[in-house]
Design a protein around this motif. Structure first.
Motif, PDB file in Angstrom:
ATOM      1  N   ARG A  63       0.831  -1.194   0.000  1.00 17.80           N
ATOM      2  CA  ARG A  63       0.000   0.000   0.000  1.00 17.80           C
ATOM      3  C   ARG A  63       0.877   1.259   0.000  1.00 17.80           C
ATOM      4  O   ARG A  63       0.625   2.209  -0.717  1.00 17.80           O
TER       5      ARG A  63
ATOM      6  N   SER B 270       1.987   1.898  -3.373  1.00 16.47           N
ATOM      7  CA  SER B 270       0.980   2.472  -4.271  1.00 16.47           C
ATOM      8  C   SER B 270       0.843   3.968  -4.010  1.00 16.47           C
ATOM      9  O   SER B 270       0.610   4.748  -4.937  1.00 16.47           O
TER      10      SER B 270
ATOM     11  N   ARG C  30       3.857   5.486  -5.833  1.00 17.21           N
ATOM     12  CA  ARG C  30       3.645   5.541  -7.287  1.00 17.21           C
ATOM     13  C   ARG C  30       2.618   6.608  -7.652  1.00 17.21           C
ATOM     14  O   ARG C  30       2.760   7.317  -8.644  1.00 17.21           O
ATOM     15  N   ALA C  31       1.559   6.706  -6.837  1.00 18.38           N
ATOM     16  CA  ALA C  31       0.556   7.737  -7.095  1.00 18.38           C
ATOM     17  C   ALA C  31       1.197   9.119  -6.986  1.00 18.38           C
ATOM     18  O   ALA C  31       0.961   9.998  -7.815  1.00 18.38           O
TER      19      ALA C  31
ATOM     20  N   PHE D 286       3.206   9.992  -9.939  1.00 18.33           N
ATOM     21  CA  PHE D 286       2.384  10.272 -11.116  1.00 18.33           C
ATOM     22  C   PHE D 286       1.691  11.627 -11.002  1.00 18.33           C
ATOM     23  O   PHE D 286       1.645  12.393 -11.968  1.00 18.33           O
ATOM     24  N   ASP D 287       1.124  11.938  -9.842  1.00 20.47           N
ATOM     25  CA  ASP D 287       0.343  13.175  -9.684  1.00 20.47           C
ATOM     26  C   ASP D 287       0.295  13.510  -8.183  1.00 20.47           C
ATOM     27  O   ASP D 287      -0.613  13.087  -7.474  1.00 20.47           O
TER      28      ASP D 287
ATOM     29  N   GLU E 129      -0.204  16.337  -6.561  1.00 24.33           N
ATOM     30  CA  GLU E 129      -1.290  17.187  -6.075  1.00 24.33           C
ATOM     31  C   GLU E 129      -2.552  16.370  -5.813  1.00 24.33           C
ATOM     32  O   GLU E 129      -3.184  16.475  -4.759  1.00 24.33           O
ATOM     33  N   MET E 130      -2.899  15.520  -6.795  1.00 18.25           N
ATOM     34  CA  MET E 130      -4.119  14.721  -6.652  1.00 18.25           C
ATOM     35  C   MET E 130      -3.963  13.707  -5.524  1.00 18.25           C
ATOM     36  O   MET E 130      -4.941  13.390  -4.830  1.00 18.25           O
ATOM     37  N   THR E 131      -2.757  13.197  -5.307  1.00 14.94           N
ATOM     38  CA  THR E 131      -2.537  12.278  -4.194  1.00 14.94           C
ATOM     39  C   THR E 131      -2.853  12.980  -2.877  1.00 14.94           C
ATOM     40  O   THR E 131      -3.491  12.413  -1.990  1.00 14.94           O
ATOM     41  N   GLY E 132      -2.429  14.239  -2.768  1.00 18.58           N
ATOM     42  CA  GLY E 132      -2.781  15.031  -1.592  1.00 18.58           C
ATOM     43  C   GLY E 132      -4.288  15.215  -1.493  1.00 18.58           C
ATOM     44  O   GLY E 132      -4.858  15.154  -0.406  1.00 18.58           O
TER      45      GLY E 132
ATOM     46  N   MET F 292      -6.484  13.206  -2.231  1.00 17.02           N
ATOM     47  CA  MET F 292      -7.124  11.972  -1.771  1.00 17.02           C
ATOM     48  C   MET F 292      -6.925  11.776  -0.264  1.00 17.02           C
ATOM     49  O   MET F 292      -7.262  10.726   0.264  1.00 17.02           O
TER      50      MET F 292
ATOM     51  N   VAL G 184      -3.879  12.033   1.352  1.00 22.90           N
ATOM     52  CA  VAL G 184      -2.541  11.567   1.711  1.00 22.90           C
ATOM     53  C   VAL G 184      -1.694  12.789   2.067  1.00 22.90           C
ATOM     54  O   VAL G 184      -1.654  13.758   1.304  1.00 22.90           O
TER      55      VAL G 184
ATOM     56  N   PHE H 299      -6.100  23.129  -3.410  1.00 25.84           N
ATOM     57  CA  PHE H 299      -5.032  23.069  -4.409  1.00 25.84           C
ATOM     58  C   PHE H 299      -4.512  24.471  -4.725  1.00 25.84           C
ATOM     59  O   PHE H 299      -3.318  24.670  -4.929  1.00 25.84           O
TER      60      PHE H 299
ATOM     61  N   TYR I  45      -4.690  17.589   1.972  1.00 26.04           N
ATOM     62  CA  TYR I  45      -4.956  16.296   2.600  1.00 26.04           C
ATOM     63  C   TYR I  45      -5.843  16.445   3.830  1.00 26.04           C
ATOM     64  O   TYR I  45      -6.674  15.585   4.120  1.00 26.04           O
TER      65      TYR I  45
ATOM     66  N   SER J 106      -9.429  16.976   2.629  1.00 25.73           N
ATOM     67  CA  SER J 106      -9.979  15.702   2.170  1.00 25.73           C
ATOM     68  C   SER J 106     -10.388  14.833   3.360  1.00 25.73           C
ATOM     69  O   SER J 106     -11.486  14.279   3.401  1.00 25.73           O
ATOM     70  N   ARG J 107      -9.512  14.737   4.353  1.00 21.25           N
ATOM     71  CA  ARG J 107      -9.805  13.885   5.517  1.00 21.25           C
ATOM     72  C   ARG J 107     -10.974  14.410   6.337  1.00 21.25           C
ATOM     73  O   ARG J 107     -11.653  13.660   7.010  1.00 21.25           O
TER      74      ARG J 107
ATOM     75  N   ARG K 228      -8.127  12.622 -13.618  1.00 20.89           N
ATOM     76  CA  ARG K 228      -6.854  12.451 -12.907  1.00 20.89           C
ATOM     77  C   ARG K 228      -6.724  11.085 -12.241  1.00 20.89           C
ATOM     78  O   ARG K 228      -6.362  10.977 -11.070  1.00 20.89           O
TER      79      ARG K 228
ATOM     80  N   PHE L 250      -4.868   7.694 -11.457  1.00 23.33           N
ATOM     81  CA  PHE L 250      -3.451   7.346 -11.361  1.00 23.33           C
ATOM     82  C   PHE L 250      -3.183   6.195 -12.325  1.00 23.33           C
ATOM     83  O   PHE L 250      -3.363   5.025 -11.983  1.00 23.33           O
TER      84      PHE L 250
ATOM     85  N   LEU M 216      -1.330   2.905 -11.458  1.00 24.51           N
ATOM     86  CA  LEU M 216      -1.890   2.067 -10.400  1.00 24.51           C
ATOM     87  C   LEU M 216      -3.034   1.228 -10.953  1.00 24.51           C
ATOM     88  O   LEU M 216      -3.728   1.651 -11.880  1.00 24.51           O
TER      89      LEU M 216
END
Lengths: 290, 229
Positions: free
Chosen positions: A166, A169, A172-173, A176-177, A179-182, A184, A186, B50, B71, B74-75, B86, B88, B91
């Motif tokens: 996990r 992943s 890797r996320a 890749f991106d 900003e978008m990982t944040g 989500m 993270v 953002f 983050y 979001s949480r 967007r 991933f 993945l």
């Protein structure tokens, strides 16, 4: 035509060098992929690993302890560098980061000269691998075989971590991106620090295991940086697979270049890089360029 | 639930949002309409952190969040389906879905029940999905964060009409799930089918606020700001 055992011995040398490059380039490629920072000081982690290993072996007499502890020390240094120096620069121009990490090369090199002195220090191989063995007619130091097996084992471990967990992943996320990982949920800054420290630790590990082969000397970090950067370009930015394949190719190119074109071994590396980049500008496993 | 109060947002030196205010009540579905470049996506980017606003307040369930990192927002309960999806790509579909999965409510099983295609493709990499499947994945991924406010930015973008209708049906269904929804759209008909209230945006300002019925009758607004005859 060189004899077959010689070719084989060369290939093993290339493989052990490739393994060192792999451990170094993993951090470089992940850091670049995720943080968009070309960390020119990444070679310094290699140098610091070798010197930390030197001191730990000298004080404890135990290579295996150094193999574990030195990367942890270097990883800690990496975490501090990321939080204190790089984090304020993420929103700035790439040139600012290049200047900063370029400056760090000199800072670390002088620090090492100050602590350990400027001359070459040899590092003994562990007793278990101090001899040499004959493989297919070629005589090879057994330590080199250890480096190859250990390095390939680490490659598998890193691959499993990145591709099968996990945490992997999330990394890797983030590559890749980010900003978008944040977006989500993270905490991407914490991941940045972790990845930077992990990359630094692997660089340090590479330095420790390089010690008995290459010795420790202050410019060693700066001189391995170029081949490591070439590996990242050849393999594709941000790609773990590219890092492995690129390292093995560049390792062989360097070693055979040295044997066949003494004094022009770097030329061989550049030729290989130019050929690959001409055919695939994004590198072997990189994402297509926009 | 969400109160955006007079925000000003910039990209570098260019001033995009000029004092925008907007509200989403609990359980409500609100649509934000407007042409390309009206500032709709900037609005979403401001809300999720953002591109934080330089001025103004964003209050989410009683807490001012305009200075929080994404983050934390979001949480706190904001689920984002971003413009352009967007996904991933490196993945797998499963990894995409589980990346931000939190708390109870929406589970992998429920998302697979809502979008059976995703179950079939669970082990494929996200980049290999078609546009419609990627949109389902983006929605599923957001649902699994179990946020209470779902932000959808142009979910119909680039999809065939039949898929747009499918997305409309799904979003309408989600309204019954105690989710509040803020839907940003260029697709007037989709937005009107889903929303309880609508806002129209132009050049970084809100130029109209009303119900779908009142917008339907506001010919001048529709013609000038939405290009709908």
């Amino acid at each position: 035509m060189p004899a077959l055992p010689d070719l084989f011995a060369q290939a093993l040398n290339g493989l052990s060098y490739g393994v060192l490059l792999f451990l170094l380039s993993v951090g470089l490629t992940l850091i670049f992929g995720m943080l968009d920072v070309v960390n020119l000081a990444h070679g310094s982690f290699y140098m610091l690993g070798a010197y930390a290993g030197l001191t730990l072996i000298a004080t404890t007499g135990n290579f295996w302890l150094a193999l574990v502890a030195a990367p942890l020390v270097v990883g800690g240094i990496g975490a501090v560098i990321e939080r204190s120096c790089l984090r304020p620069l993420y929103r700035r121009q790439p040139l600012d980061q290049v200047l900063l990490t370029f400056g760090l090369i000199y800072l670390f090199e002088d620090l090492v000269k100050w602590i350990w002195g400027g001359r070459i220090r040899s590092i003994p191989a562990p007793d278990l691998f101090s001899g040499s063995v004959t493989v297919l007619g070629a005589t090879v130091p057994s330590y080199r075989l250890f480096v190859i097996v250990f390095g390939l084992g680490m490659a598998v471990a890193v691959w499993l971590l990145i591709e099968r967990t996990r945490l992997g992943s999330i990394i890797r996320a983030g590559v890749f991106d980010a900003e978008m990982t944040g977006g989500m949920g993270v905490n991407i800054h914490r991941v940045f620090t972790g990845v930077f420290a992990f990359g630094a630790a692997l660089g340090g590990l590479s330095g420790v295991i390089a010690g008995p082969i290459q010795s420790a000397y202050p410019p060693m970090g700066a001189s391995i940086l170029i081949p490591a950067l070439i590996v990242v370009v050849v393999g594709g930015l941000g790609s773990l697979k590219g890092s492995l394949v690129g390292s093995l190719i560049i390792g062989q190119a360097e070693t055979f270049g040295k044997a066949w074109l003494p004094g022009a071994s770097m030329l061989m590396i550049y030729l290989v890089m130019a050929a690959i980049v001409l055919l695939r500008p994004q590198g072997l496993f990189g994402r297509p360029l926009k | 639930m969400l109160e955006v109060d007079g925000i000003h947002t910039y990209y570098g030196e260019s001033h995009i949002l000029h004092g925008v205010s907007l509200r989403v009540a609990a359980g409500e579905a609100v649509a934000l309409l407007g042409r390309n470049g009206a500032g709709k996506t900037t609005m979403i980017r401001s809300i999720v952190g953002f591109t934080p606003p330089r001025e103004g307040r964003i209050v989410f369930e009683g807490e001012p969040i305009q200075a929080w990192p994404p983050y934390r927002i979001s949480r706190r309960g904001m689920a984002l389906v971003p413009q352009g999806r967007r996904i991933f790509s490196p993945l797998s579909v499963r990894e995409n879905l589980l990346l931000g999965a939190r708390a109870a409510g929406w589970t992998l099983e429920r998302v697979f029940a809502l979008f059976p295609r995703l179950r079939e493709r669970a082990e494929q990499s996200g980049g290999t999905l078609s546009g419609g499947e990627q949109q389902m994945l983006a929605i599923g991924r957001a649902l699994l964060t179990n946020g209470r406010l779902l932000l959808l930015d142009e979910p119909s973008e680039g999809l065939a009409p039949i898929l747009v209708r499918e997305i409309g049906r799904v979003v309408k269904g989600l309204k019954g799930e105690r989710l509040s929804i803020l839907l940003v759209e260029q697709n007037y008909h989709l937005a009107l089918r889903v929303a309880d209230r609508v806002y129209v945006m132009n050049k970084g300002q809100i130029v109209y606020e009303g119900t779908p019925q009142s917008l339907e009758a506001a010919e001048e607004i529709k013609r000038r700001y939405l290009g709908v005859a």
